[in-house]
Write an enzyme that holds these catalytic residues in place. Structure first.
Site, PDB file in Angstrom:
ATOM      1  N   GLY A  78       4.807   7.209 -35.730  1.00 34.89           N
ATOM      2  CA  GLY A  78       4.033   6.098 -35.212  1.00 34.89           C
ATOM      3  C   GLY A  78       3.229   5.391 -35.727  1.00 34.89           C
ATOM      4  N   ARG A 110      21.649  10.252 -19.129  1.00 35.22           N
ATOM      5  CA  ARG A 110      20.832   9.836 -19.402  1.00 35.22           C
ATOM      6  C   ARG A 110      20.330   8.900 -18.235  1.00 35.22           C
ATOM      7  NH1 ARG A 110      20.576   7.138 -24.184  1.00 35.22           N
ATOM      8  NH2 ARG A 110      22.527   8.672 -25.096  1.00 35.22           N
ATOM      9  N   ARG A 167      15.631   6.787 -28.245  1.00 35.76           N
ATOM     10  CA  ARG A 167      17.598   6.354 -27.227  1.00 35.76           C
ATOM     11  C   ARG A 167      17.906   5.406 -26.295  1.00 35.76           C
ATOM     12  NH1 ARG A 167      17.426  11.649 -24.854  1.00 35.76           N
ATOM     13  NH2 ARG A 167      18.050  10.181 -22.452  1.00 35.76           N
ATOM     14  N   LEU A 213      19.115   3.333 -23.860  1.00 34.61           N
ATOM     15  CA  LEU A 213      17.982   3.063 -22.724  1.00 34.61           C
ATOM     16  C   LEU A 213      19.659   2.573 -22.145  1.00 34.61           C
ATOM     17  CD1 LEU A 213      14.527   1.769 -23.858  1.00 34.61           C
ATOM     18  CD2 LEU A 213      15.093   3.717 -22.542  1.00 34.61           C
ATOM     19  N   ASN A 265      11.163  -4.580 -28.125  1.00 37.40           N
ATOM     20  CA  ASN A 265      11.773  -3.702 -29.298  1.00 37.40           C
ATOM     21  C   ASN A 265      11.071  -3.971 -30.700  1.00 37.40           C
ATOM     22  OD1 ASN A 265      12.566  -1.563 -30.375  1.00 37.40           O
ATOM     23  ND2 ASN A 265      14.550  -2.623 -30.956  1.00 37.40           N
ATOM     24  N   HIS A 274      12.259  -4.327 -34.665  1.00 39.39           N
ATOM     25  CA  HIS A 274      12.996  -3.777 -35.185  1.00 39.39           C
ATOM     26  C   HIS A 274      12.807  -4.316 -36.824  1.00 39.39           C
ATOM     27  CE1 HIS A 274      17.339  -2.554 -36.979  1.00 39.39           C
ATOM     28  NE2 HIS A 274      17.775  -3.581 -37.268  1.00 39.39           N
ATOM     29  N   GLU A 294       5.498  -5.882 -39.516  1.00 40.96           N
ATOM     30  CA  GLU A 294       5.613  -4.941 -38.373  1.00 40.96           C
ATOM     31  C   GLU A 294       4.507  -4.440 -37.722  1.00 40.96           C
ATOM     32  OE1 GLU A 294       8.184  -1.782 -37.582  1.00 40.96           O
ATOM     33  OE2 GLU A 294       9.244  -1.686 -39.574  1.00 40.96           O
TER      34      GLU A 294
END
Ligand code: GRF
Length: 206
Positions: free
Chosen positions: A13, A66, A92, A94, A108, A110, A175
């Site tokens: 986190g 899922r 996970r 999605l 998101n 990356h 990031e």
């Protein structure tokens, strides 16, 4: 009214923390309404609680498949009026159930310069490939793995002697800068998806 964020995080986190810190700055146009994790002991949930933000553990074992899990995820997010979801180390895959609800409102991050090195172990992939430059990307989530329209990128040099850990640490610092930057652009209404590209309006809404 500031934009309500939902953050999905499976682990440490540190990106969540960067988002929480950005939201605490005066004038930042978003606030974290809820943090959801698929792992009970995720450090991200502790960070949320420490910041006084609601922390929800959604246990995959409680759901048959899922789609059922993602339907519950969507319910939790919608119940809190979330306008933008930030996946921050969410491990996970999605399903379309999630994307039907949040496409165009889900981001998101990356740790590579996409489309190079998608998927797991992006830093290891960059080192094994002999890349001289890697970096980080914030993009809209789509049905692929790390394939959605790109919003912000930042380059990071790969240094001789880098290990996966040293490169990951260098990438993480950028990031933490670019995720809040992308959230701000979204919150200010400056992002428009056109085909597979994102057009950034320099003026903002109104
Ligand atoms: C980050 O490198 C992010 O880009 C990737 O997973 C990592 C999560 O780190 N998707 P943290 O949990 O935010 O510290």
């Amino acid at each position: 009214m500031t934009l309500a964020l939902g953050v999905l995080a499976s682990g440490r986190g540190s990106n969540l923390q960067a988002i929480l810190d950005a939201c605490a700055r005066p004038g930042f146009p978003a606030r974290v309404a809820v943090v959801i994790s698929d792992r009970e002991r995720a450090q991200a949930l502790e960070r949320a609680r420490a910041a006084g933000v609601e922390a929800v553990w959604l246990n995959p074992k409680d759901f048959g498949d899922r789609e059922a899990y993602d339907a519950a995820l969507v319910r939790e997010l919608e119940a809190r009026g979330v306008g933008l979801v930030c996946q921050a180390g969410w491990m996970r895959i999605l399903s379309p159930v999630y994307l039907r609800a949040f496409y165009g409102r889900a981001l998101n991050i990356h740790p590579s310069l996409l489309p190079a090195f998608p998927g797991l172990h992006a830093q290891r992939q960059a080192l094994n490939h002999g890349a001289r430059i890697s970096g980080a990307t914030v993009h809209f989530t789509d049905e692929g793995v790390d394939t959605g329209p790109i919003i912000v990128q930042a380059a990071v040099p790969v240094e001789s002697g880098d290990t996966e850990d040293t490169l990951a640490a260098r990438i993480l610092t950028v990031e933490h800068r670019i995720y809040p930057e992308a959230i701000r652009l979204f919150a200010e209404g400056r992002l428009k998806i056109v085909g597979r590209k994102v057009v950034v309006n320099p003026e903002g809404r109104g």
